[in-house]
Enzyme design. Structure first.
Site, PDB file in Angstrom:
ATOM      1  CE  LYS A 125     -25.728 -43.423 -18.467  1.00 15.86           C
ATOM      2  NZ  LYS A 125     -25.677 -44.222 -19.693  1.00 15.86           N
ATOM      3  CE  LYS A 208     -17.510 -37.125 -20.267  1.00 15.05           C
ATOM      4  NZ  LYS A 208     -17.505 -38.570 -20.149  1.00 15.05           N
ATOM      5  CE  LYS A 211     -27.295 -37.558 -25.069  1.00 16.04           C
ATOM      6  NZ  LYS A 211     -26.284 -38.521 -24.631  1.00 16.04           N
TER       7      LYS A 211
END
Ligand code: TRP
Length: 344
Positions: A125, A208, A211
């Site tokens: 991240k 995956k 969004k």
């Protein structure tokens, strides 16, 4: 120990489920099949179930306050629309129960720098810009451990991307128990798997469903209407072979695997039984079946979500009730923790 502290007379911890979802917006079919659907199923099993909208986790990256407030309520509405029954499960927002942050601080002092530096999700991240990431993003798994252990939760349903954080939670519980010579925090079991543990992108079956994928065609959003769902499934990537009759035939065919497992999860069937029916068919036959299933399951959920979002005072009441139920469990556990570590 008394029952609120979860130890029964033989020193075993009762089955208590805790899980959290970040209100970071953009709910997809992946959130539903990979998480919420299973959470709802567990409320009917032999568990006490506690589910939390983890807004404190969300602000580890900056959120627009108005949008955060909206996303928090939308996620709660999504839980309820998906079948969460507030009389069976406890549903609340993390920031409404200050014990999470308080126990989180204690765990910041239990977790070791070396443990935290191994967390792959932080590395993913924060990326190349780790120096500019918030301290909260780095410490977030310790807060997650506090979420879980403030309830003495024994079972935590999560996606496999959270496995490492659960191992850290176990390490924190073990180190705390060891350092203070107590058997106070349970060693939590991850519950990985579920209807469709990993829902993959419709454009690339090895990634995956997310969004944050730049292509909206890669995902089914909970807000998509029937036409959009049909369009996305029609355009979903496949290969040129017919569907196999047995699961082995899906190996090495990521897109076929993904569409079949989405279908199976939506239909509450096993992959075996789906393939028994559709084996030998072409995707051009199978895709309309998938469209039908998907709209059948998702439309009522999104309609219900819209209705719930029309009555914010009622929704907030449910969350407030959830928070007081949650607090009644977490508060004595925090007090006992403070007592163990020597707070006056
Ligand atoms: N870290 C989880 C995620 O990003 C969310 C989360 C926070 C969580 N606290 C939790 C999950 C406690 C399970 C239990 O998906």
């Amino acid at each position: 120990m008394d029952s609120v502290l979860q130890n029964d007379s033989v020193g075993q911890f009762k089955k208590r489920v805790f899980s959290g979802v970040q209100p970071s917006g953009g709910l997809t079919l992946g959130n539903y099949l990979g998480a919420i659907k299973r959470f709802v199923q567990m409320q009917d099993d032999d568990y006490e179930t506690i589910y939390c909208v983890v807004d404190l986790h969300a602000i580890t990256v900056w959120q627009n306050p108005k949008v955060l407030r909206q996303n928090t309520r939308e996620l709660a509405a999504f839980f309820i629309a998906s079948g969460l029954d507030p009389s069976k499960s406890t549903l609340f927002t993390q920031s409404a129960v200050p014990e999470h942050a308080q126990l989180g601080w204690v765990f910041n002092c239990v977790a070791r720098m070396g443990w935290m530096q191994r967390m792959t999700q932080f590395k993913d991240k924060a990326g190349k810009n780790a120096q500019n990431a918030s301290l909260g993003l780095f410490g977030y798994p310790a807060l997650m451990a506090a979420d879980i252990l403030a309830y003495h939760a024994t079972h935590v349903p999560v996606g496999d991307d959270q496995k490492q954080h659960l191992e850290l939670t176990r390490d924190i519980a073990i180190k705390f128990n060891h350092d203070y010579e107590v058997n106070f925090f349970p060693v939590t079991e991850p519950v990985i798997g579920g209807p469709a543990a990993r829902v993959m992108s419709l454009r690339d079956g090895t990634k995956k469903m997310s969004k944050s994928d730049p292509s909206d065609l890669s995902r089914i959003n909970m807000t998509d209407d029937a036409d959009m769902i049909a369009n996305k499934i029609r355009k979903a990537k496949t290969d040129q072979h017919a569907l196999p009759s047995e699961p082995e035939g899906l190996e090495g065919r990521a897109e076929a695997q993904n569409l079949v497992s989405i279908y199976a999860a939506l239909a509450d069937e096993s992959i075996e039984s789906v393939l028994r029916d559709v084996g030998g068919r072409q995707f051009s036959d199978f895709k309309p079946m998938l469209v039908e299933r998907a709209t059948e399951v998702l439309s009522p959920i999104s309609n219900k979500m819209n209705l719930i979002m029309k009555d914010i005072p009622e929704l907030d009441k449910i969350l407030d009730n959830g928070a007081s139920k949650a607090k009644s469990i977490a508060e004595p556990i925090l007090q006992k923790t403070f007592d163990i570590i020597g707070m006056r």
